[in-house]
Design a protein around this motif. Sequence first.
Motif, PDB file in Angstrom:
ATOM      1  N   ASN A   4       0.830  -1.202   0.000  1.00 44.72           N
ATOM      2  CA  ASN A   4       0.000   0.000   0.000  1.00 44.72           C
ATOM      3  C   ASN A   4       0.867   1.256   0.000  1.00 44.72           C
ATOM      4  O   ASN A   4       0.588   2.219  -0.705  1.00 44.72           O
ATOM      5  CB  ASN A   4      -0.951  -0.017   1.200  1.00 44.72           C
ATOM      6  N   ALA A   5       1.936   1.252   0.802  1.00 49.71           N
ATOM      7  CA  ALA A   5       2.837   2.403   0.864  1.00 49.71           C
ATOM      8  C   ALA A   5       3.547   2.605  -0.472  1.00 49.71           C
ATOM      9  O   ALA A   5       3.712   3.733  -0.930  1.00 49.71           O
ATOM     10  CB  ALA A   5       3.859   2.231   1.990  1.00 49.71           C
ATOM     11  N   VAL A   6       3.955   1.513  -1.120  1.00 48.59           N
ATOM     12  CA  VAL A   6       4.618   1.609  -2.424  1.00 48.59           C
ATOM     13  C   VAL A   6       3.661   2.184  -3.462  1.00 48.59           C
ATOM     14  O   VAL A   6       4.021   3.059  -4.250  1.00 48.59           O
ATOM     15  CB  VAL A   6       5.161   0.231  -2.872  1.00 48.59           C
ATOM     16  N   ASN A   7       2.417   1.685  -3.488  1.00 48.10           N
ATOM     17  CA  ASN A   7       1.417   2.202  -4.428  1.00 48.10           C
ATOM     18  C   ASN A   7       1.151   3.678  -4.196  1.00 48.10           C
ATOM     19  O   ASN A   7       0.963   4.438  -5.142  1.00 48.10           O
ATOM     20  CB  ASN A   7       0.117   1.407  -4.324  1.00 48.10           C
ATOM     21  N   LYS A   8       1.143   4.090  -2.933  1.00 48.20           N
ATOM     22  CA  LYS A   8       0.912   5.484  -2.586  1.00 48.20           C
ATOM     23  C   LYS A   8       2.031   6.363  -3.146  1.00 48.20           C
ATOM     24  O   LYS A   8       1.780   7.410  -3.733  1.00 48.20           O
ATOM     25  CB  LYS A   8       0.827   5.621  -1.064  1.00 48.20           C
ATOM     26  N   ILE A   9       3.276   5.924  -2.989  1.00 45.88           N
ATOM     27  CA  ILE A   9       4.424   6.677  -3.493  1.00 45.88           C
ATOM     28  C   ILE A   9       4.392   6.726  -5.021  1.00 45.88           C
ATOM     29  O   ILE A   9       4.612   7.772  -5.624  1.00 45.88           O
ATOM     30  CB  ILE A   9       5.740   6.071  -2.972  1.00 45.88           C
ATOM     31  N   ASN A  10       4.114   5.595  -5.681  1.00 43.85           N
ATOM     32  CA  ASN A  10       4.075   5.565  -7.144  1.00 43.85           C
ATOM     33  C   ASN A  10       2.954   6.433  -7.692  1.00 43.85           C
ATOM     34  O   ASN A  10       3.138   7.106  -8.704  1.00 43.85           O
ATOM     35  CB  ASN A  10       3.940   4.130  -7.639  1.00 43.85           C
ATOM     36  N   THR A  11       1.792   6.430  -7.053  1.00 43.41           N
ATOM     37  CA  THR A  11       0.684   7.277  -7.476  1.00 43.41           C
ATOM     38  C   THR A  11       1.077   8.736  -7.362  1.00 43.41           C
ATOM     39  O   THR A  11       0.842   9.525  -8.278  1.00 43.41           O
ATOM     40  CB  THR A  11      -0.579   6.995  -6.624  1.00 43.41           C
ATOM     41  N   ARG A  12       1.699   9.095  -6.266  1.00 43.44           N
ATOM     42  CA  ARG A  12       2.127  10.480  -6.048  1.00 43.44           C
ATOM     43  C   ARG A  12       3.134  10.896  -7.116  1.00 43.44           C
ATOM     44  O   ARG A  12       3.016  11.967  -7.704  1.00 43.44           O
ATOM     45  CB  ARG A  12       2.739  10.619  -4.656  1.00 43.44           C
ATOM     46  N   SER A  13       4.109  10.045  -7.395  1.00 47.47           N
ATOM     47  CA  SER A  13       5.118  10.364  -8.407  1.00 47.47           C
ATOM     48  C   SER A  13       4.496  10.516  -9.785  1.00 47.47           C
ATOM     49  O   SER A  13       4.846  11.426 -10.538  1.00 47.47           O
ATOM     50  CB  SER A  13       6.208   9.291  -8.446  1.00 47.47           C
ATOM     51  N   LEU A  14       3.566   9.630 -10.121  1.00 50.46           N
ATOM     52  CA  LEU A  14       2.885   9.713 -11.408  1.00 50.46           C
ATOM     53  C   LEU A  14       2.107  11.023 -11.527  1.00 50.46           C
ATOM     54  O   LEU A  14       2.158  11.697 -12.563  1.00 50.46           O
ATOM     55  CB  LEU A  14       1.953   8.516 -11.597  1.00 50.46           C
TER      56      LEU A  14
END
Length: 195
Positions: A4-14
Amino acid sequence: MTENAVNKINTRSLILVLIIISAGILRVLNVGKFGDWANFTPVGAIALFAGTHFKNRWAAYLTPLLTLFLSDIIVNYGYYGKTTLFYEGIVWVYAAFALMVLIGSFIKRVSAINVLLAAIGSVVIHWLITNFGVWLGGMLYPQTLAGLADCYIKAIPFEKNLLLGNLAYGALLYGGFEWAKRSFPSLSTKVNWAK
């Protein structure tokens, strides 16, 4: 780190990349109209914004510099009618924008005063570096102290427009992203690593 934390970071970066690309598109809308508003572009604000919001330093530098490079190709084609990948003084210009990213990285708390100070500081750096490069190239100004002074003085209107662009687009980028973080907490960098 959880999935979940990884997805959150990737979404933010995108989202950050998409914001920067969208702002970069605004640069090319007035291609061919080199007038009183020359240098009123989002590129300075993009560099500051990326420096502030990307936690990955490679992304912080690569995203705005690549956006600048791609928009330079379009802008140069619009002005000169030919594809130009590299131009005289490109090293000075990109060094100035890389330093703008660095200035943006010093903004730890987004506020109007912090963004204003960063916008002013980045314009001063751009003015000093790029115009030194123009003078050093020896094509437009004699390589004397008087020539250097003349180069700096004649660049002031362009730097004024860069400052206005940094302020206007900076307000949109920083203000818009702060609003988005309040509306969509997943865009915040505060991740609960214990989950």
